[in-house]
Design a protein around this motif. Structure first.
Motif, PDB file in Angstrom:
ATOM      1  N   PHE A  94       0.843  -1.199   0.000  1.00 17.40           N
ATOM      2  CA  PHE A  94       0.000   0.000   0.000  1.00 17.40           C
ATOM      3  C   PHE A  94       0.875   1.245   0.000  1.00 17.40           C
ATOM      4  O   PHE A  94       0.601   2.209  -0.732  1.00 17.40           O
ATOM      5  CB  PHE A  94      -0.922  -0.019   1.219  1.00 17.40           C
ATOM      6  CG  PHE A  94      -1.899   1.129   1.267  1.00 17.40           C
ATOM      7  CD1 PHE A  94      -2.968   1.170   0.403  1.00 17.40           C
ATOM      8  CD2 PHE A  94      -1.745   2.153   2.183  1.00 17.40           C
ATOM      9  CE1 PHE A  94      -3.883   2.219   0.443  1.00 17.40           C
ATOM     10  CE2 PHE A  94      -2.637   3.205   2.238  1.00 17.40           C
ATOM     11  CZ  PHE A  94      -3.711   3.236   1.363  1.00 17.40           C
ATOM     12  N   TYR A  95       1.924   1.238   0.792  1.00 19.03           N
ATOM     13  CA  TYR A  95       2.864   2.358   0.812  1.00 19.03           C
ATOM     14  C   TYR A  95       3.492   2.538  -0.566  1.00 19.03           C
ATOM     15  O   TYR A  95       3.656   3.669  -1.047  1.00 19.03           O
ATOM     16  CB  TYR A  95       3.950   2.121   1.860  1.00 19.03           C
ATOM     17  CG  TYR A  95       4.929   3.265   1.983  1.00 19.03           C
ATOM     18  CD1 TYR A  95       4.690   4.305   2.876  1.00 19.03           C
ATOM     19  CD2 TYR A  95       6.087   3.308   1.212  1.00 19.03           C
ATOM     20  CE1 TYR A  95       5.588   5.364   3.000  1.00 19.03           C
ATOM     21  CE2 TYR A  95       6.990   4.359   1.323  1.00 19.03           C
ATOM     22  CZ  TYR A  95       6.730   5.385   2.219  1.00 19.03           C
ATOM     23  OH  TYR A  95       7.606   6.436   2.322  1.00 19.03           O
ATOM     24  N   GLY A  96       3.835   1.438  -1.201  1.00 23.42           N
ATOM     25  CA  GLY A  96       4.411   1.528  -2.539  1.00 23.42           C
ATOM     26  C   GLY A  96       3.447   2.143  -3.536  1.00 23.42           C
ATOM     27  O   GLY A  96       3.837   2.956  -4.378  1.00 23.42           O
ATOM     28  N   ALA A  97       2.163   1.781  -3.443  1.00 20.71           N
ATOM     29  CA  ALA A  97       1.150   2.359  -4.337  1.00 20.71           C
ATOM     30  C   ALA A  97       0.997   3.852  -4.099  1.00 20.71           C
ATOM     31  O   ALA A  97       0.861   4.638  -5.036  1.00 20.71           O
ATOM     32  CB  ALA A  97      -0.176   1.639  -4.143  1.00 20.71           C
ATOM     33  N   LEU A  98       1.028   4.256  -2.844  1.00 24.84           N
ATOM     34  CA  LEU A  98       0.897   5.677  -2.513  1.00 24.84           C
ATOM     35  C   LEU A  98       2.099   6.473  -3.020  1.00 24.84           C
ATOM     36  O   LEU A  98       1.951   7.596  -3.509  1.00 24.84           O
ATOM     37  CB  LEU A  98       0.763   5.867  -1.005  1.00 24.84           C
ATOM     38  CG  LEU A  98      -0.488   5.315  -0.330  1.00 24.84           C
ATOM     39  CD1 LEU A  98      -0.459   5.642   1.161  1.00 24.84           C
ATOM     40  CD2 LEU A  98      -1.751   5.868  -0.967  1.00 24.84           C
ATOM     41  N   SER A  99       3.288   5.910  -2.888  1.00 20.47           N
ATOM     42  CA  SER A  99       4.495   6.646  -3.258  1.00 20.47           C
ATOM     43  C   SER A  99       4.587   6.885  -4.756  1.00 20.47           C
ATOM     44  O   SER A  99       5.142   7.899  -5.191  1.00 20.47           O
ATOM     45  CB  SER A  99       5.741   5.901  -2.768  1.00 20.47           C
ATOM     46  OG  SER A  99       5.866   4.643  -3.418  1.00 20.47           O
ATOM     47  N   HIS A 100       4.026   5.990  -5.562  1.00 20.05           N
ATOM     48  CA  HIS A 100       4.158   6.105  -7.004  1.00 20.05           C
ATOM     49  C   HIS A 100       2.932   6.686  -7.693  1.00 20.05           C
ATOM     50  O   HIS A 100       2.960   6.901  -8.913  1.00 20.05           O
ATOM     51  CB  HIS A 100       4.475   4.726  -7.612  1.00 20.05           C
ATOM     52  CG  HIS A 100       5.846   4.228  -7.276  1.00 20.05           C
ATOM     53  ND1 HIS A 100       6.097   3.427  -6.191  1.00 20.05           N
ATOM     54  CD2 HIS A 100       7.049   4.456  -7.866  1.00 20.05           C
ATOM     55  CE1 HIS A 100       7.396   3.152  -6.132  1.00 20.05           C
ATOM     56  NE2 HIS A 100       7.996   3.763  -7.123  1.00 20.05           N
ATOM     57  N   ASN A 101       1.876   6.942  -6.943  1.00 23.22           N
ATOM     58  CA  ASN A 101       0.649   7.441  -7.566  1.00 23.22           C
ATOM     59  C   ASN A 101       0.079   8.590  -6.748  1.00 23.22           C
ATOM     60  O   ASN A 101      -0.675   8.374  -5.795  1.00 23.22           O
ATOM     61  CB  ASN A 101      -0.377   6.298  -7.667  1.00 23.22           C
ATOM     62  CG  ASN A 101      -1.569   6.670  -8.530  1.00 23.22           C
ATOM     63  OD1 ASN A 101      -1.992   7.824  -8.572  1.00 23.22           O
ATOM     64  ND2 ASN A 101      -2.125   5.685  -9.212  1.00 23.22           N
ATOM     65  N   PRO A 102       0.398   9.844  -7.113  1.00 22.91           N
ATOM     66  CA  PRO A 102      -0.067  11.002  -6.334  1.00 22.91           C
ATOM     67  C   PRO A 102      -1.587  11.097  -6.230  1.00 22.91           C
ATOM     68  O   PRO A 102      -2.115  11.472  -5.186  1.00 22.91           O
ATOM     69  CB  PRO A 102       0.509  12.193  -7.101  1.00 22.91           C
ATOM     70  CG  PRO A 102       1.698  11.643  -7.827  1.00 22.91           C
ATOM     71  CD  PRO A 102       1.321  10.239  -8.189  1.00 22.91           C
ATOM     72  N   SER A 103      -2.310  10.748  -7.289  1.00 21.07           N
ATOM     73  CA  SER A 103      -3.767  10.853  -7.240  1.00 21.07           C
ATOM     74  C   SER A 103      -4.358   9.828  -6.273  1.00 21.07           C
ATOM     75  O   SER A 103      -5.315  10.115  -5.546  1.00 21.07           O
ATOM     76  CB  SER A 103      -4.371  10.656  -8.639  1.00 21.07           C
ATOM     77  OG  SER A 103      -4.046   9.375  -9.155  1.00 21.07           O
ATOM     78  N   TYR A 104      -3.780   8.629  -6.254  1.00 19.19           N
ATOM     79  CA  TYR A 104      -4.229   7.608  -5.306  1.00 19.19           C
ATOM     80  C   TYR A 104      -3.888   8.035  -3.881  1.00 19.19           C
ATOM     81  O   TYR A 104      -4.653   7.832  -2.940  1.00 19.19           O
ATOM     82  CB  TYR A 104      -3.560   6.279  -5.638  1.00 19.19           C
ATOM     83  CG  TYR A 104      -4.084   5.084  -4.870  1.00 19.19           C
ATOM     84  CD1 TYR A 104      -5.437   4.779  -4.854  1.00 19.19           C
ATOM     85  CD2 TYR A 104      -3.212   4.239  -4.184  1.00 19.19           C
ATOM     86  CE1 TYR A 104      -5.911   3.684  -4.168  1.00 19.19           C
ATOM     87  CE2 TYR A 104      -3.673   3.140  -3.497  1.00 19.19           C
ATOM     88  CZ  TYR A 104      -5.019   2.862  -3.494  1.00 19.19           C
ATOM     89  OH  TYR A 104      -5.488   1.766  -2.797  1.00 19.19           O
TER      90      TYR A 104
END
Length: 263
Positions: free
Chosen positions: A109-119
């Motif tokens: 989840f942290y990885g998804a947040l770090s690479h996707n500003p809109s998410y």
């Protein structure tokens, strides 16, 4: 009324919310502000982590301890099977969910947040000021990557966590392919633990969290949208539909979390 000190996005808070709704217990959600709110929480419970449950003068920290307390104090709809083998399976699976899926899903989840500003900004509570969303959304991915190394979320750690979660989700899908619940023919602590800690992998369908409606059913690409794990996520959404109280429904819990108020 029971008071649940929580983070809305906490997997372990969600595990307790599922249990409270399953047992039909009225409770009030109190959102703990990271930092100063956790200092207040320490004065109440002797530690800084959520969830914490307050039942009159009794204060219980840790989702597993809360579950055991609720089963003793409010024995209707028991969480632990009485059969020795089923009890053992339930307790082992609950611990595995907390220590395996819970830890690894936070990493991906942290990885998804770090690479996707809109998410990153979309998962904030609905009442978050636009200014804060703009600031958070503008933080470069490189900053999150550097910070992630200190929290065990390096690129290699994220890949390992994702690969391991694929195995976990496959195993759960196989278990649930021909049975209604993980251990017995009725839900137990293992079911609510697994469902709760999978929160960050894919948000449930329906209005259960203080998040934008556009996030319903959305999750980590490659995991949440994979047909290989559809059996698991279908089961999880059915568990929500049967036992979790939606925010828009007048039920056993207050729909929205209030600010922390510690006596």
């Amino acid at each position: 009324m029971l008071e649940l000190y929580q983070f809305e996005m906490s997997q372990f808070s969600e595990k307790v919310r599922l249990i409270l709704d399953y047992k039909g217990l009225a409770y009030r959600k109190i959102e703990v502000t990271p930092g100063i709110g956790q200092l207040d929480l320490y004065r109440l419970s002797g530690q800084r982590q959520v969830p914490v449950l307050k039942d009159g003068d009794t204060v219980i920290a840790d989702s597993t301890a809360i579950a055991m307390y609720l089963d003793r104090k409010y024995p209707d709809k028991p969480l632990i099977p009485t059969d020795p083998h089923q009890r053992a399976q339930c307790l082992l699976m609950e611990e595995w969910a907390d220590e395996s899926i819970g830890v690894k899903s936070r990493k991906v989840f942290y990885g998804a947040l770090s690479h996707n500003p809109s998410y990153r900004t979309s998962v904030l509570p609905k009442d978050t000021p636009d200014f804060f969303k703009t600031v958070l959304g503008g933080v470069p991915a490189e900053v999150f990557e550097v910070l992630g190394i200190g929290f065990g979320c390096s690129a290699d750690a994220l890949k390992d966590a994702r690969d391991s979660l694929k195995q976990d989700l496959e195993a759960l899908s196989l278990i649930l392919s021909d049975r209604p619940y993980l251990v017995t023919d009725s839900p137990c602590l293992a079911d609510f633990a697994v469902a709760g800690v999978s929160l960050l992998l894919k948000f449930p369908e329906g209005s259960y969290l203080d998040l934008p409606d556009s996030l319903n059913g959305k999750g980590i690409p490659g995991l949440a949208d994979s047909s290989m794990y559809q059996t698991f996520f279908d089961w999880r959404d059915r568990l929500y539909a049967e036992y979790r109280t939606p925010l828009t429904t007048t039920g056993t819990s207050d729909s929205q979390p209030t600010s922390i108020e510690i006596e």
